[in-house]
Design a protein around this motif. Sequence first.
Motif, PDB file in Angstrom:
ATOM      1  N   GLU A   1       0.915  -1.188  -0.070  1.00  0.00           N
ATOM      2  CA  GLU A   1       0.273  -0.088  -0.061  1.00  0.00           C
ATOM      3  C   GLU A   1       0.974   1.325   0.010  1.00  0.00           C
ATOM      4  N   ILE A   2       1.924   1.310   0.818  1.00  0.00           N
ATOM      5  CA  ILE A   2       2.797   2.550   0.880  1.00  0.00           C
ATOM      6  C   ILE A   2       3.543   2.697  -0.558  1.00  0.00           C
ATOM      7  N   ASN A   3       3.969   1.431  -1.024  1.00  0.00           N
ATOM      8  CA  ASN A   3       4.766   1.819  -2.397  1.00  0.00           C
ATOM      9  C   ASN A   3       3.797   2.209  -3.470  1.00  0.00           C
ATOM     10  N   GLU A   4       2.677   1.616  -3.455  1.00  0.00           N
ATOM     11  CA  GLU A   4       1.705   1.906  -4.416  1.00  0.00           C
ATOM     12  C   GLU A   4       1.401   3.488  -4.270  1.00  0.00           C
ATOM     13  N   ALA A   5       1.312   3.944  -3.318  1.00  0.00           N
ATOM     14  CA  ALA A   5       0.940   5.429  -3.036  1.00  0.00           C
ATOM     15  C   ALA A   5       2.186   6.160  -3.330  1.00  0.00           C
ATOM     16  N   ASN A   6       3.268   5.611  -3.091  1.00  0.00           N
ATOM     17  CA  ASN A   6       4.419   6.336  -3.550  1.00  0.00           C
ATOM     18  C   ASN A   6       4.793   6.606  -5.006  1.00  0.00           C
ATOM     19  N   CYS A   7       3.957   5.545  -5.628  1.00  0.00           N
ATOM     20  CA  CYS A   7       4.002   5.770  -7.223  1.00  0.00           C
ATOM     21  C   CYS A   7       2.918   6.631  -7.932  1.00  0.00           C
ATOM     22  N   LEU A   8       1.985   7.142  -7.163  1.00  0.00           N
ATOM     23  CA  LEU A   8       1.085   7.961  -7.561  1.00  0.00           C
ATOM     24  C   LEU A   8       1.793   9.424  -8.231  1.00  0.00           C
TER      25      LEU A   8
ATOM     26  N   GLU B   1      11.546   6.726   5.177  1.00  0.00           N
ATOM     27  CA  GLU B   1      12.469   6.557   4.064  1.00  0.00           C
ATOM     28  C   GLU B   1      12.086   6.969   2.655  1.00  0.00           C
ATOM     29  N   ILE B   2      10.745   6.924   2.558  1.00  0.00           N
ATOM     30  CA  ILE B   2      10.230   7.479   1.140  1.00  0.00           C
ATOM     31  C   ILE B   2       9.953   9.008   1.349  1.00  0.00           C
ATOM     32  N   ARG B   3       9.856   9.693   2.484  1.00  0.00           N
ATOM     33  CA  ARG B   3       9.726  10.996   2.747  1.00  0.00           C
ATOM     34  C   ARG B   3      11.169  11.502   2.578  1.00  0.00           C
ATOM     35  N   ASN B   4      12.320  10.791   2.990  1.00  0.00           N
ATOM     36  CA  ASN B   4      13.379  11.479   2.841  1.00  0.00           C
ATOM     37  C   ASN B   4      14.175  11.314   1.401  1.00  0.00           C
ATOM     38  N   ARG B   5      13.713  10.367   0.641  1.00  0.00           N
ATOM     39  CA  ARG B   5      13.845  10.179  -0.734  1.00  0.00           C
ATOM     40  C   ARG B   5      13.361  11.639  -1.609  1.00  0.00           C
ATOM     41  N   GLN B   6      12.141  11.736  -1.350  1.00  0.00           N
ATOM     42  CA  GLN B   6      11.304  12.775  -2.021  1.00  0.00           C
ATOM     43  C   GLN B   6      10.566  13.597  -1.216  1.00  0.00           C
TER      44      GLN B   6
END
Length: 136
Positions: free
Chosen positions: A44-51, A127-132
């Motif tokens: 779910e987190i990875n799918e949201a990150n791809c939006l 981790e996602i927030r730190n990347r973008q």
Amino acid sequence: MAVTFQGYWPSHPRYYFLGGPIVMPCAIKALATSSDCHGYRTNEINEANCLAEPKRSWTLDVIERDVLAQLRADLSRYRMLAHRLRLRRSAKGLSDTLVTCDDLDMSLSIVFSHVYNGYAHVVALEEIRNRQLTLL
């Protein structure tokens, strides 16, 4: 960092039944941070990150609010159960006659797993927030 007692992890009821020490929330967070596990909501987190933005940031914010609310509830329950375990141990000590875990041992092991997963979700979101950074 391995937290075991007589071969059992805190996510197993026998860990508490056999007298394993109560793992503090900060240690659970350290375990989740040092592991490769990102929790059961990884997809779910990875799918949201791809939006595309701004839907990405909005969806990640919704997931993060939900994860933090659930983590707070799980931590509260974990602390209450840990307190009950301390009271049981101080009243009875470790019994040699019991051969099975009781409800408290089972509940504590389940809530440990919930807290661990909650922290794993927080780590994955960080981790996602730190990347973008968010664009909102």
